[in-house]
Scaffold this active site. Sequence first.
Site, PDB file in Angstrom:
ATOM      1  N   LYS A 116      -4.702  -6.890  13.793  1.00 38.74           N
ATOM      2  CA  LYS A 116      -4.764  -5.469  14.113  1.00 38.74           C
ATOM      3  C   LYS A 116      -5.665  -5.224  15.325  1.00 38.74           C
ATOM      4  CE  LYS A 116      -4.297  -3.910   9.287  1.00 38.74           C
ATOM      5  NZ  LYS A 116      -3.024  -3.279   9.023  1.00 38.74           N
ATOM      6  N   GLU A 200     -12.678   1.995  12.247  1.00 40.19           N
ATOM      7  CA  GLU A 200     -11.953   3.089  12.893  1.00 40.19           C
ATOM      8  C   GLU A 200     -12.471   4.424  12.408  1.00 40.19           C
ATOM      9  OE1 GLU A 200      -7.405   1.514  13.379  1.00 40.19           O
ATOM     10  OE2 GLU A 200      -7.771   3.091  11.930  1.00 40.19           O
ATOM     11  N   ARG A 292       8.940  -6.922  11.602  1.00 36.84           N
ATOM     12  CA  ARG A 292       9.938  -7.350  10.608  1.00 36.84           C
ATOM     13  C   ARG A 292      10.724  -6.125  10.176  1.00 36.84           C
ATOM     14  NH1 ARG A 292       7.127  -4.680   6.652  1.00 36.84           N
ATOM     15  NH2 ARG A 292       4.896  -5.027   6.684  1.00 36.84           N
TER      16      ARG A 292
HETATM   17  P1  ADP Z   1      -1.719  -1.884   6.142  1.00 32.07           P
HETATM   18  O1  ADP Z   1      -1.340  -2.850   7.209  1.00 32.07           O
HETATM   19  O2  ADP Z   1      -2.588  -2.492   5.095  1.00 32.07           O
HETATM   20  O3  ADP Z   1      -0.567  -1.104   5.586  1.00 32.07           O
HETATM   21  P2  ADP Z   1      -2.393   0.277   7.951  1.00 32.07           P
HETATM   22  O4  ADP Z   1      -3.280   0.064   9.091  1.00 32.07           O
HETATM   23  O5  ADP Z   1      -0.926   0.347   8.205  1.00 32.07           O
HETATM   24  O6  ADP Z   1      -2.691  -0.838   6.849  1.00 32.07           O
HETATM   25  O7  ADP Z   1      -2.822   1.578   7.186  1.00 32.07           O
HETATM   26  C1  ADP Z   1      -2.257   1.945   5.957  1.00 32.07           C
HETATM   27  C2  ADP Z   1      -2.523   3.408   5.623  1.00 32.07           C
HETATM   28  O8  ADP Z   1      -3.917   3.694   5.646  1.00 32.07           O
HETATM   29  C3  ADP Z   1      -1.948   4.397   6.601  1.00 32.07           C
HETATM   30  O9  ADP Z   1      -0.622   4.679   6.305  1.00 32.07           O
HETATM   31  C4  ADP Z   1      -2.843   5.599   6.419  1.00 32.07           C
HETATM   32  O10 ADP Z   1      -2.492   6.290   5.247  1.00 32.07           O
HETATM   33  C5  ADP Z   1      -4.182   4.997   6.153  1.00 32.07           C
HETATM   34  N1  ADP Z   1      -4.961   4.894   7.402  1.00 32.07           N
HETATM   35  C6  ADP Z   1      -5.002   3.846   8.231  1.00 32.07           C
HETATM   36  N2  ADP Z   1      -5.837   4.082   9.267  1.00 32.07           N
HETATM   37  C7  ADP Z   1      -6.360   5.297   9.067  1.00 32.07           C
HETATM   38  C8  ADP Z   1      -7.320   6.119   9.780  1.00 32.07           C
HETATM   39  N3  ADP Z   1      -7.911   5.701  10.877  1.00 32.07           N
HETATM   40  N4  ADP Z   1      -7.597   7.338   9.280  1.00 32.07           N
HETATM   41  C9  ADP Z   1      -7.012   7.777   8.142  1.00 32.07           C
HETATM   42  N5  ADP Z   1      -6.133   7.064   7.443  1.00 32.07           N
HETATM   43  C10 ADP Z   1      -5.793   5.838   7.876  1.00 32.07           C
END
Ligand code: ADP
Length: 675
Positions: A116, A200, A292
């Site tokens: 990431k 973040e 994917r």
């Molecule tokens: P993963 O790869 O584990 O699915 P993601 O980075 O895609 O993780 O994040 C999954 C979920 O977490 C997002 O869909 C959102 O709901 C929440 N999320 C991620 N980053 C943030 C952020 N900076 N602020 C608020 N919610 C977040």
Amino acid sequence: MFRKILIANRGEIACRVIRTAHRLGIRCVAVYSDADRHALHVKMADEAVHLGGAAAKDSYLVIDKVIAAAQQTGAEAIHPGYGFLSENSRFVEACDAAGLAFIGPPVGAIEAMGSKSAAKSIMEKAGVPLVPGYHGDDQSPELLKAEAEKIGYPVLLKATAGGGGKGMRIVDKAADFDQALASAKREAINGFGDDTMLVEKYLVKPRHVELQVFCDSQGQGVYLFERDCSVQRRHQKVIEEAPAPGMSEALRAQMGEAALKAAQAIGYVGAGTVEFLLDVDDSFFFMEMNTRLQVEHPVTEMITGEDLVEWQLKVAAGEPLPKQQQELQLQGHAFEARIYAEDPDQDFLPATGNLSYLRTPEENRHVRVDTGVLEGDEVSIYYDPMIAKLIVWDQDRETALSRLAQALGEYRIAGVTTNTRFLKKLAEAAPFQQADLDTGFIERHEQLLFDETGGSYSPNLLALASLYALLKLDQERRQEAQRSQDPYSPWHGFGGWRLNNNPTLKLRFALPGQEEAEEVSVEASNATGNKNLWSVQLAQHKLLVEGRLEGDRLEAVVNGHHRSIHVADLDNQLTLFTPDEQFSCQWLRPDLDNHEFEEASANLTAPMNGSVVTLLVEPGQAVSKGDALMVMEAMKMEHTLSAPEDGQVEEFFFAAGDLVSQGAELLKFAATEEA
Ligand code: ADP
């Protein structure tokens, strides 16, 4: 086009890929583990190769075995599905080295997005908007904490190798930072073997909107619109939809182009998803790119009329994209609900067991069921507990949503705890209907969505269970009579208890969470001369019931109100499915041993099979109610066990690292005596 492919996956996605491949005349090789010998994907494939033990690390994750299976069967390409090896660059290299086509992006694209933090750096350079944060190499806890201070709380800690919501923690204040970091790192090491973290800004009311992109090897790319996946629990998607409600054409185009820019920045080929957080003011930020096919791809298929697996196969075979951007049309609205073996009322704890009773809604133009299981299959601890995906489509959101609720009501599962009722409540919740969506939706609407009845139930349900029991007894006695010497003897007839000078029949039921059995008195009603009309007395209620039982279908009339319901009867463990409710109870038949009715002790037993991660207190140390005592891990998720009362742990029966089975006593707890 390929003549034969191998699918390096299991469950619904393996079945999904096989369906399209077969339609295109491509032969399919499945692979399977010990646990999946009789699985649906093995049955559907033209041939199948055994890989090894049930644990994924002994089968679906063993690169050499998968490659060997492809070579041995003469497959020309490998479809990785999602999860397992789908985003593993070493696997793609092994395919390349073996001369097998990988149905997915090139190694470089997977590597670029695998972390990431590296992905964020690339996107920063390509001018794709990012959430403010720190994604550098220096991982010292002090620095991470200082960065969090700089960004300002709340912050989100994310494992850079993470996925599926694992290795992620929200931190509201500096005081919680150290513990959250340790816990996220632990989950990340266990889940991904890498505990590098990024920090973040945590957005407070964002939506999760993701763009489906597709690129071919000629350098062409399109986006197939967006999906809204805001409704999440533990950062995992629950219900997804396409298109995203309230999305303007301008914003759609802007996000679509940003997504394509992201894909093109890494030389992407194949199906990919660019995930964004969409803030209340329509600003959007790159979150990550999944290289994917996504679990939720069917909603995109429903609104575009395209088969994304077909696109994947064509692109992997070197063909150009089937359609250009201007040829893609968005039509209607689609939802997908993920049906999981889990208990929403216990913080979505994954469940295991046998799918002894499984009925799915009828599939048609509006309703699609993507599944990989059959009645009688086990939901084991080895794999993701998703049972199926229910996908619906209609002309507009409102109609599609009522179809979703209806189809969920027709999804009937007993033997394993599932989230179907929870999903139905969600689909029927007013704020969901109004599309007031963001990633905090489920938490915000807890009262609406979770069982707040505290185990109370309507007397009608118990009357229905009683009616079922009466009709079942009737059937059994008839069958017995037919087998006996004198089949016409009135003594065999149902109502024998009346003749027996015993005018009242007692039925007993054990209800979940209730210590005392519920007793129901039944008398034959003479009201209409109908010998199958009974009067049932439950606590203060008296109800008149009659009905007919055919297989699992119960035509019931309770106080003149007719309903058609279904009953799953698994060794007298009854589950009643009415259009609105699901009600479980155990019918305590007098001829059976009723010991099972004892309550299991509260929560110091293992809630499921798993392992002990860490013990958090010393034996003898005073703890307060709610304090964390130990952490268990199961299905790659951590569960914290807390003190049920003020008191102390007298003894732990397991140490960190030990495996424990569901129901095993974990520790001996002594509550503080009241003074
Ligand atoms: P993963 O790869 O584990 O699915 P993601 O980075 O895609 O993780 O994040 C999954 C979920 O977490 C997002 O869909 C959102 O709901 C929440 N999320 C991620 N980053 C943030 C952020 N900076 N602020 C608020 N919610 C977040």
